[in-house]
Scaffold this motif. Structure first.
Motif, short mmCIF file in Angstrom:
data_model
loop_
_atom_site.label_atom_id
_atom_site.label_comp_id
_atom_site.label_asym_id
_atom_site.label_seq_id
_atom_site.Cartn_x
_atom_site.Cartn_y
_atom_site.Cartn_z
N GLY A 10 62.50 35.08 54.60
CA GLY A 10 62.24 35.16 53.16
C GLY A 10 63.13 36.19 52.49
N LYS A 11 63.25 37.36 53.10
CA LYS A 11 64.09 38.41 52.51
C LYS A 11 65.55 37.97 52.49
N ASN A 12 65.99 37.38 53.57
CA ASN A 12 67.39 36.92 53.63
C ASN A 12 67.64 35.82 52.59
N ALA A 13 66.63 34.96 52.40
CA ALA A 13 66.78 33.91 51.38
C ALA A 13 66.87 34.54 49.99
N ALA A 14 66.08 35.59 49.76
CA ALA A 14 66.15 36.27 48.46
C ALA A 14 67.57 36.78 48.22
N ARG A 15 68.17 37.34 49.26
CA ARG A 15 69.55 37.83 49.14
C ARG A 15 70.51 36.68 48.77
N MET A 16 70.30 35.52 49.43
CA MET A 16 71.19 34.38 49.17
C MET A 16 71.02 33.85 47.74
N ASP A 40 66.72 47.58 49.39
CA ASP A 40 67.80 47.03 50.20
C ASP A 40 68.51 45.85 49.49
N LEU A 41 67.72 45.01 48.83
CA LEU A 41 68.30 43.83 48.17
C LEU A 41 69.04 44.21 46.88
N ASP A 42 68.58 45.29 46.28
CA ASP A 42 69.15 45.65 44.97
C ASP A 42 69.29 47.17 44.86
N PRO A 43 70.23 47.75 45.61
CA PRO A 43 70.33 49.21 45.65
C PRO A 43 70.59 49.83 44.27
N ASP A 210 70.75 29.86 58.35
CA ASP A 210 70.53 28.42 58.54
C ASP A 210 69.35 27.95 57.69
N ILE A 211 68.28 28.74 57.69
CA ILE A 211 67.07 28.33 56.96
C ILE A 211 67.28 28.57 55.45
N GLY A 212 67.92 29.69 55.12
CA GLY A 212 68.20 29.98 53.71
C GLY A 212 69.04 28.89 53.06
N ASN A 213 69.99 28.35 53.81
CA ASN A 213 70.82 27.28 53.26
C ASN A 213 69.99 26.03 52.96
#
Ligand code: CAA
Ligand code: NAI
Length: 239
Positions: A10-16, A40-43, A210-213
Motif C-alpha cells: 500500500g505504501k509503495n503504491a502511494a509512492r507510485m 517518508d513519502l513526502d519529506p 509488480d502489484i502497484g503497477n
C-alpha cells in the motif's frame, strides 16, 4: 484512497500514484507507522498527500476517513482496499478469535470501506474500486483457513459489485497477488518460499512494484471497460 498504506504494498503504491500526479490519501490503523510513512513519502510536505488514521474493521472510523478526504478534495476517484492481516494456523489449531479477526479486517473491512465511499462515487457517477484479494483466495493455502475464506469472499464481492455498480459508472476489480516481498512474508518459513519460487513459471517472488503497477492500471482510464475481473499478479503460479 489506499487502505493499509503505512507500509508494504500500500505504501509503495502511494509512492507510485504520487509520482504519477495523483492526490493520495493513505489510511492505516497503525498511527505511528502511518506518520512515518507520511514523512517518508513526502519529506518536503509539498505533495498532495493526506494521512488518515483509520481502522477498516470499524465502519464509523471509515465513514470519518472518507469525510476527511472529501472535505479536503471534494471527491474520491479511486479506492484501493489493500489493508490486510494474517493469523495463520492449521485448521485443527485455529482459534475462533483468529478466524474472526481476519474476516473482520480482510473481508468486512472491504465491505465497510466500499460502502463508506459509495455515496461519493455514486454522486460523481465515476469511480474505480480495487480490492486486494490473493492467490490464496483463488487456490487456498495450508494454514490459512481464515485468510482464504476472506480473500475468496473478496472475489465474490468484487463480481457482485461490478454487476451492481456498473450502471453508476463505477468499475470494481480485484488484484490477486502471489507471494510478494513485504513484511507479511516474515512468518512464512524459508523452505516454503523456496518451494514457491521453484513452482513459479517466472521463478521469483513478486515485488511491491509488480502489484502497484496492477493497481495503477485498474485505477486508470486505460481500464475504463474492465470490471468484475480478478487480475492475477503471481508470475504464473496459478495457471
Ligand atoms: N505449503 C505447503 N505445505 C505447508 C505450508 C504451505 N504453505 N505451510 C505448512 N506446510 C506444511 C509443513 O511443511 C508441515 O508439513 P510436514 O508435517 O510434512 O512437515 C505441515 O504443513 C505442518 O506445518 P508446521 O509443522 O509448520 O505446523 P505448525 O502448526 O507449527 O505451523 C503453519 C503451521 C502456521 C501453517 C506454518 O507452517 C506456516 O506459517 N506456514 C506458512 C503459511 C503460509 O504460507 N502463509 C502465507 C502468509 S503470506 C500471505 O498470506 C500473503 C498471501 O496472500 C500469499
Ligand atoms: P503488510 O502487512 O506489509 O501491510 C498491511 C498494512 O495494513 C499494514 O500497514 C497494517 O497496519 C495495515 N492494516 C492492518 N489492519 C488494518 C486495519 N484494520 N485498518 C487499516 N489498516 C490496517 O502487508 P502487504 O504484504 O503490504 O499486504 C497488502 C495487501 O496485499 C493485503 O491485503 C494482503 O493480504 C495482500 N496480499 C499480500 C501478499 C504478499 O505476499 N505480501 C500476497 C497476496 C495478497
Amino acid at each position: 484512497m489506499i487502505t493499509g498504506a503505512a507500509r508494504g504494498i500500500g505504501k509503495n503504491a502511494a509512492r507510485m500514484f504520487l509520482a504519477n500526479g495523483a492526490k493520495v490519501a493513505v489510511c492505516d490503523v497503525n498511527e505511528a507507522q502511518l506518520a512515518e510513512a507520511g514523512r517518508d513519502l513526502d519529506p518536503s510536505g509539498a505533495l498532495p498527500l493526506l494521512t488518515v488514521a483509520a481502522n477498516v474493521a470499524d465502519r464509523a472510523s471509515m465513514d470519518k476517513a472518507v469525510k476527511t478526504v472529501t472535505e479536503k478534495w471534494g471527491r474520491v476517484d479511486v479506492l484501493i482496499n489493500n489493508a490486510g492481516i494474517t493469523r495463520d494456523s492449521l485448521l485443527a489449531k485455529m482459534s475462533e478469535a483468529d478466524f474472526d479477526s481476519v474476516i473482520g479486517v480482510n473481508l468486512k473491512g472491504v465491505f465497510n470501506c466500499t460502502q463508506a465511499v459509495l455515496p461519493v462515487m455514486s454522486s460523481q457517477r465515476k469511480g474505480a474500486i480495487i480490492n486486494t484479494s490473493s492467490i490464496v483466495g483463488v487456490y487456498g493455502n495450508v494454514g490459512q483457513t481464515n485468510y482464504a475464506a476472506a480473500k475468496s469472499g473478496v472475489i465474490g464481492m468484487t463480481k457482485t459489485w461490478a454487476k451492481e455498480l456498473g450502471r453508476k459508472g463505477i468499475t470494481v476489480n480485484a488484484v490477486a497477488p502471489g507471494f510478494t516481498m513485504t513484511d507479511m512474508l516474515a512468518t512464512v518459513p524459508e523452505k516454503i518460499l523456496d518451494a514457491i519460487k521453484e513452482k513459479t513459471p517466472l521463478q521469483r517472488l513478486g515485488t511491491q512494484d509488480d502489484i502497484g503497477n496492477a493497481y495503477m492500471f485498474l485505477a486508470s482510464d486505460a481500464a475504463a471497460f474492465v470490471t468484475g475481473q480478478v487480475l492475477g499478479v503471481d508470475g504464473g503460479l496459478v495457471i
